[in-house]
Each structure stands twice: as structure tokens, then as C-alpha cells.
Write a protein that holds these residues in place. Structure first.
Motif, PDB file in Angstrom:
ATOM      1  N   GLU A   1      -4.337  52.512   5.666  1.00  0.00           N
ATOM      2  CA  GLU A   1      -4.001  53.453   6.739  1.00  0.00           C
ATOM      3  C   GLU A   1      -4.655  53.060   8.079  1.00  0.00           C
ATOM      4  O   GLU A   1      -4.168  53.444   9.144  1.00  0.00           O
ATOM      5  CB  GLU A   1      -4.431  54.876   6.375  1.00  0.00           C
ATOM      6  CG  GLU A   1      -3.696  55.464   5.181  1.00  0.00           C
ATOM      7  CD  GLU A   1      -4.203  54.926   3.836  1.00  0.00           C
ATOM      8  OE1 GLU A   1      -5.308  54.314   3.801  1.00  0.00           O
ATOM      9  OE2 GLU A   1      -3.497  55.099   2.835  1.00  0.00           O
ATOM     10  N   ASP A   2      -5.740  52.326   8.016  1.00  0.00           N
ATOM     11  CA  ASP A   2      -6.424  51.882   9.237  1.00  0.00           C
ATOM     12  C   ASP A   2      -5.732  50.702   9.903  1.00  0.00           C
ATOM     13  O   ASP A   2      -5.968  50.407  11.070  1.00  0.00           O
ATOM     14  CB  ASP A   2      -7.869  51.476   8.921  1.00  0.00           C
ATOM     15  CG  ASP A   2      -8.702  52.613   8.392  1.00  0.00           C
ATOM     16  OD1 ASP A   2      -8.567  53.733   8.918  1.00  0.00           O
ATOM     17  OD2 ASP A   2      -9.474  52.379   7.447  1.00  0.00           O
TER      18      ASP A   2
ATOM     19  N   VAL B   1      -2.131  49.500   8.955  1.00  0.00           N
ATOM     20  CA  VAL B   1      -0.675  49.400   8.926  1.00  0.00           C
ATOM     21  C   VAL B   1      -0.040  50.620   9.562  1.00  0.00           C
ATOM     22  O   VAL B   1      -0.393  51.760   9.265  1.00  0.00           O
ATOM     23  CB  VAL B   1      -0.175  49.248   7.475  1.00  0.00           C
ATOM     24  CG1 VAL B   1       1.351  49.184   7.430  1.00  0.00           C
ATOM     25  CG2 VAL B   1      -0.789  48.011   6.833  1.00  0.00           C
ATOM     26  N   THR B   2       0.898  50.352  10.455  1.00  0.00           N
ATOM     27  CA  THR B   2       1.745  51.399  11.023  1.00  0.00           C
ATOM     28  C   THR B   2       3.205  51.009  10.806  1.00  0.00           C
ATOM     29  O   THR B   2       3.521  49.835  10.642  1.00  0.00           O
ATOM     30  CB  THR B   2       1.507  51.609  12.536  1.00  0.00           C
ATOM     31  OG1 THR B   2       1.722  50.361  13.207  1.00  0.00           O
ATOM     32  CG2 THR B   2       0.104  52.093  12.809  1.00  0.00           C
ATOM     33  N   THR B   3       4.041  51.992  10.791  1.00  0.00           N
ATOM     34  CA  THR B   3       5.478  51.762  10.626  1.00  0.00           C
ATOM     35  C   THR B   3       6.205  52.305  11.840  1.00  0.00           C
ATOM     36  O   THR B   3       5.904  53.418  12.292  1.00  0.00           O
ATOM     37  CB  THR B   3       6.016  52.460   9.359  1.00  0.00           C
ATOM     38  OG1 THR B   3       5.289  51.949   8.228  1.00  0.00           O
ATOM     39  CG2 THR B   3       7.487  52.209   9.168  1.00  0.00           C
ATOM     40  N   VAL B   4       7.109  51.546  12.399  1.00  0.00           N
ATOM     41  CA  VAL B   4       7.861  52.008  13.568  1.00  0.00           C
ATOM     42  C   VAL B   4       9.342  52.013  13.256  1.00  0.00           C
ATOM     43  O   VAL B   4       9.805  51.382  12.321  1.00  0.00           O
ATOM     44  CB  VAL B   4       7.591  51.121  14.807  1.00  0.00           C
ATOM     45  CG1 VAL B   4       6.136  51.249  15.217  1.00  0.00           C
ATOM     46  CG2 VAL B   4       7.929  49.673  14.530  1.00  0.00           C
TER      47      VAL B   4
END
Length: 196
Positions: free
Chosen positions: A190-191, A193-196
Motif C-alpha cells: 500500500e505504501d 503501489v497505486t492504481t490509476v
């Protein structure tokens, strides 16, 4: 788990693998190093660039020259490691590019500009350093990668031609007594990886 790689291999390469700071005196053979290279040379790089060059430090004279370029905290462990590899980027890797990218004869021309070529060499060489460390682990050996050195002095000592630049120094061997520092924490999914 959604990984295909066997859990024991995952442990060998990642979870249980550690940076070694001490080593036994068991030698690392040229055959082991060749097996490592013959495995990791297939790992991906941009356009199949292969700028990594490896200098194996075996002689007492060469080891002394190397140790004198290292930071104080890296000297003792390098003095006693059975093998140390200097990993460098060949800034003129494009001269051999036709051998690693034969399907596109004009690819060599992409790298005529020195800064573009140097950036490509350092980036792809750094990728290959990571693969090299994994290859050492795959061979059942421990790696002690270091960047604590005087790069200018090391380059002058081992790469006086100005066509190579050191990326890392890696001690290689079987781990010795008290080889590991305590493992530091890692960032969670969670620190990072982001999803767009």
C-alpha cells in the motif's frame, strides 16, 4: 500464493537471502561465476543492451588496490571475501551492440551521442547488477553488494581508459559467522503501489 516460482526458490532469491558481511574461506570458482553470468545474461534490458562488465578481483595485489578505494566500513569484509567482483558499465557498449541486437543493424547509431549512451549504459548496467546479485543467490552463494567507495579513485585504479564507470562492488562467497545484520523493514504494498 499467485506466484509460479517454487516457494523454496522464492526464499533462496528473496525472502531468506541477505547481504553477507562475512564469508567462509571456501573458494568461488571461475566455473561458478561463468554459470552465474550464463544465467543472468538472459535477463531483460532496454533493447537488449548489455553494458555490464565484470572484473573479478582475485590477486592480493588487486585486492589491496581495491580496498584502498573503499569506505572504511567495507574494507575488512572485502579483504577477507573469497571473491570480489567490480561491476561497471561500459560507456562504449554500443561498439558490441550488433552482436546483441543483430536484427536491427542501425541500432548502434542511436547511441552516437555521448550523454545518451552514458545514461543508457548506467541505467541498463544497474539493471544487470541486480540480476547479477540474484544469479549469485541462485548459485547458492551470498552476495555482499556495496556502493561505499570512492568512484573516481576506483575508476582510475581499474578503468583508466575512461570508457567504463563502476556501478557496484560485490563480495561473493559462502556466508561466514555472524554474516547478517538484522533485517530492516520493507515498505508495504500500500505504501508503494497505486492504481490509476
Amino acid at each position: 500464493m499467485s506466484l509460479v516460482l517454487d516457494p523454496a526458490a522464492q526464499d533462496l532469491l528473496f525472502r531468506e537471502a541477505r547481504t553477507a558481511n562475512t564469508f567462509t574461506d571456501e573458494p568461488v570458482t571461475d566455473e561458478q561465476v561463468q554459470a552465474i553470468y550464463d544465467l543472468v545474461k538472459f535477463a531483460p534490458t532496454s533493447l537488449n543492451m548489455q553494458p555490464l562488465r565484470v572484473v573479478l578481483v582475485r590477486s592480493a595485489e588487486a585486492r589491496e588496490r581495491l580496498v584502498n578505494t573503499l569506505g572504511e566500513g567495507n574494507r575488512a569484509k572485502t579483504s577477507t571475501a573469497p571473491l570480489t567482483a567490480i561491476l561497471a558499465a561500459d560507456l562504449n557498449f554500443h561498439e558490441k551492440f550488433h552482436r546483441t541486437f543483430p536484427h536491427f543493424p542501425g541500432a548502434k547509431d542511436w547511441f552516437l551521442e555521448d550523454t545518451t549512451r552514458a545514461d543508457a549504459a548506467k541505467f541498463n548496467g544497474a539493471l544487470q547488477v541486480g540480476y547479477f546479485i540474484l544469479g549469485v543467490r541462485a548459485a547458492g552463494l551470498a552476495a555482499g553488494p556495496m556502493t561505499g567507495f570512492d568512484a573516481e579513485a576506483l575508476n582510475k585504479e581499474f578503468f583508466g581508459d575512461g570508457e567504463h564507470t563502476v556501478l557496484a562492488v560485490v563480495n561473493i562467497g559462502k556466508p561466514g559467522e555472524q554474516a547478517w545484520f538484522n533485517r530492516n523493514p520493507r515498505l508495504d504494498f500500500e505504501d508503494v503501489v497505486t492504481t490509476v
